[in-house]
Motif scaffolding. Structure first.
Motif, mmCIF file in Angstrom:
data_model
loop_
_atom_site.group_PDB
_atom_site.id
_atom_site.type_symbol
_atom_site.label_atom_id
_atom_site.label_comp_id
_atom_site.label_asym_id
_atom_site.label_seq_id
_atom_site.Cartn_x
_atom_site.Cartn_y
_atom_site.Cartn_z
ATOM 1 N N LEU A 1 -46.559 3.733 -11.057
ATOM 2 C CA LEU A 1 -45.114 3.034 -10.924
ATOM 3 C C LEU A 1 -44.971 2.606 -9.482
ATOM 4 C CD1 LEU A 1 -42.177 2.773 -11.203
ATOM 5 C CD2 LEU A 1 -41.300 4.592 -9.634
ATOM 6 N N LEU B 1 -39.666 -0.576 -18.803
ATOM 7 C CA LEU B 1 -39.541 0.531 -17.373
ATOM 8 C C LEU B 1 -37.896 0.048 -17.235
ATOM 9 C CD1 LEU B 1 -41.260 0.768 -13.798
ATOM 10 C CD2 LEU B 1 -39.235 0.278 -14.243
ATOM 11 N N VAL C 1 -34.332 1.493 -15.481
ATOM 12 C CA VAL C 1 -33.903 2.162 -14.004
ATOM 13 C C VAL C 1 -32.327 3.098 -14.171
ATOM 14 C CG1 VAL C 1 -33.603 2.514 -11.857
ATOM 15 C CG2 VAL C 1 -35.590 1.172 -12.584
ATOM 16 N N ILE D 1 -35.542 6.852 -13.638
ATOM 17 C CA ILE D 1 -36.425 5.895 -13.912
ATOM 18 C C ILE D 1 -37.518 6.380 -15.408
ATOM 19 C CG2 ILE D 1 -38.751 4.279 -13.272
ATOM 20 C CD1 ILE D 1 -37.860 5.035 -10.360
ATOM 21 N N TYR E 1 -40.661 4.629 -18.093
ATOM 22 C CA TYR E 1 -41.160 4.259 -18.717
ATOM 23 C C TYR E 1 -42.592 4.647 -19.852
ATOM 24 C CZ TYR E 1 -44.889 4.739 -15.089
ATOM 25 O OH TYR E 1 -45.949 5.590 -14.305
ATOM 26 N N TYR F 1 -31.353 2.660 -6.181
ATOM 27 C CA TYR F 1 -30.712 1.160 -7.283
ATOM 28 C C TYR F 1 -30.405 0.643 -7.080
ATOM 29 C CZ TYR F 1 -31.212 -1.117 -11.771
ATOM 30 O OH TYR F 1 -30.874 -1.721 -12.384
ATOM 31 N N LEU G 1 -34.974 -2.120 -7.564
ATOM 32 C CA LEU G 1 -35.739 -0.770 -7.321
ATOM 33 C C LEU G 1 -36.286 -0.400 -5.761
ATOM 34 C CD1 LEU G 1 -35.742 2.114 -8.049
ATOM 35 C CD2 LEU G 1 -38.385 1.607 -8.877
#
Length: 228
Positions: A99, A115, A117, A126, A128, A213, A218
């Motif tokens: 990340l 990815l 959020v 988060i 991914y 966020y 982010l």
């Protein structure tokens, strides 16, 4: 197949690495990423073991400006520099390490890994998919990410023939068919387990980072304590 851009690409020749008097017992993180698309306001700055790095993506070279892809591994991610190349002795969760490196990689890496959020108040989640694993990194209700408890992983969800192209296994796909698009991952079909440092590492990090966020950005900030 999902053609994957790894975080191990060659770093830029010109590095912006400055040595300062930071104590060796902490790793300080200052991170900002636009998840809608990489821009000049995205960065990964870090400070540990008397090394201070201010980094971002260099479009001209297709790599990180200040070599964080390799330097962060050597200084922070692995217990000794020699283990960085072997990817053993990790001091932080593997999902957190990856990340951190998205802002210094081509934006195709973020999009290929799907990815995402989401925020519920101050809580941030988060998710991914990187290579053959799905990662979930979640804060508490106050936006604090505990590196010992906030990271999870589901391994072996994809197959590969050459370590660069990955295909979701049918049993993890929304359609029930193999797919090279990581957006097709059905998270409800995965089994997430704790993603933590390697117990055999000679040192590791503890602590909580502040995660937020807002408006597609982010941010991650804070200091992790080194434990030996």
């Amino acid at each position: 197949m999902h053609k994957h851009s790894t975080f191990g690409v060659c770093a830029a020749i010109i590095a912006v690495v400055v040595f300062v008097g930071c104590g060796g017992g902490a790793a300080k993180i200052d991170y900002r990423m636009n998840i809608a698309g990489l821009d000049a306001n995205s960065y990964f700055n870090w400070n540990a073991k008397n090394v201070s790095v201010q980094d971002g993506f260099d479009a001209a070279t297709g790599a990180s400006k200040a070599k964080s892809t390799t330097r962060f591994d050597q200084v922070v991610t692995y217990d000794i520099p020699e283990n960085a190349a072997k990817r053993t002795g990790s001091t932080i969760p593997g999902g957190l390490r990856s990340l951190f490196l998205y802002p210094v990689a081509a934006d195709s890496t973020r999009s290929d890994d799907d990815l995402t959020v989401t925020a519920n108040g101050k809580q941030v989640v988060i998710r991914y998919v990187h290579r053959d694993s799905a990662y979930e990194i979640a804060t508490d209700a106050n936006g604090k990410l505990d590196v010992l408890t906030g990271c999870k992983v589901a391994r072996g969800i994809a197959t590969t023939e050459d370590q660069h192209s990955f295909t979701l296994k049918p049993e993890f796909s929304k359609t029930g068919q193999a797919s090279g698009n990581m957006k097709d991952l059905d998270w409800s079909k995965t089994t997430l387990t704790p993603d933590v440092f390697n117990p055999s590492a000679t040192r590791h990090y503890t602590g909580a980072l502040d995660v937020a966020y807002t408006n597609n950005y982010l941010t991650i900030k804070g200091s992790l304590k080194e434990v030996k």
